[in-house]
Enzyme design. Structure first.
Site, PDB file in Angstrom:
ATOM      1  CB  CYS A   1      -0.936   0.069   1.291  1.00 63.38           C
ATOM      2  SG  CYS A   1      -1.733  -1.288   1.107  1.00 63.38           S
TER       3      CYS A   1
ATOM      4  CD  GLU B   1      -2.458   4.140   3.145  1.00 63.51           C
ATOM      5  OE1 GLU B   1      -1.819   3.404   1.993  1.00 63.51           O
ATOM      6  OE2 GLU B   1      -3.566   4.142   3.295  1.00 63.51           O
TER       7      GLU B   1
END
Length: 161
Positions: A73, A75
């Site tokens: 991901c 993040e």
């Protein structure tokens, strides 16, 4: 038997114009990163940008892989890179934005569970909360003052002692 009620506090902004100049700038960087995402399978692009206490801005985007779940991901790409390159610096803010090639995303997209746990690790490491802002492609922006708002019963190193 007892019940435990857990509440989450979010601040909701109806436009980027309501944000600080610094946060708007981070969203611009996250949007640029989002467009560079490698998302040939889901067609769901996510961009993240974070601000370190030394002024550095780090970006990340989702990286998919045909062998699920080998991707990562946005993040975690940003948070892991920040800690790899600037381990002594603290993360002040993290912003996340998402866009689908299939439909317009009007609702804020929050970090997934794995990302929440990764963010929690660094928030605990730095002993300072991380402001997290997240949105879809359009619409409201949600802000939390700490990952603890999104992961109130977090697992950390004290559970391993």
């Amino acid at each position: 038997m007892k019940q435990l009620e857990i509440q989450t506090k979010l601040t909701i902004y109806n436009s980027k114009e309501a944000l600080s100049e610094t946060t708007r700038s981070l969203f611009l960087e996250a949007e640029k990163a989002r467009e560079r995402a490698y998302a040939p399978y889901s067609h769901f692009r996510v961009g993240a940008a974070l601000l370190l206490d030394n002024g550095e801005v780090i970006t990340g985007n989702n990286q998919e892989n045909a062998a699920y779940p080998s991707g990562l991901c946005a993040e975690r790409v940003a948070v892991f890179y920040a800690n790899a390159q600037y381990p002594q610096n603290k993360i002040i803010q993290l912003v996340v934005t998402a866009r689908s090639e299939k439909q317009e995303i009007k609702e804020p997209i929050s970090p997934c569970g794995s990302c929440r746990q990764a963010i929690a690790e660094y928030e605990i490491k730095q002993n300072q909360p991380i402001e997290i802002y997240f949105m879809g492609e359009t619409g409201n922006i949600y802000k939390t003052d700490s990952i603890k708002e999104l992961l109130p019963l977090l697992f950390d190193k004290k559970h391993l002692d």
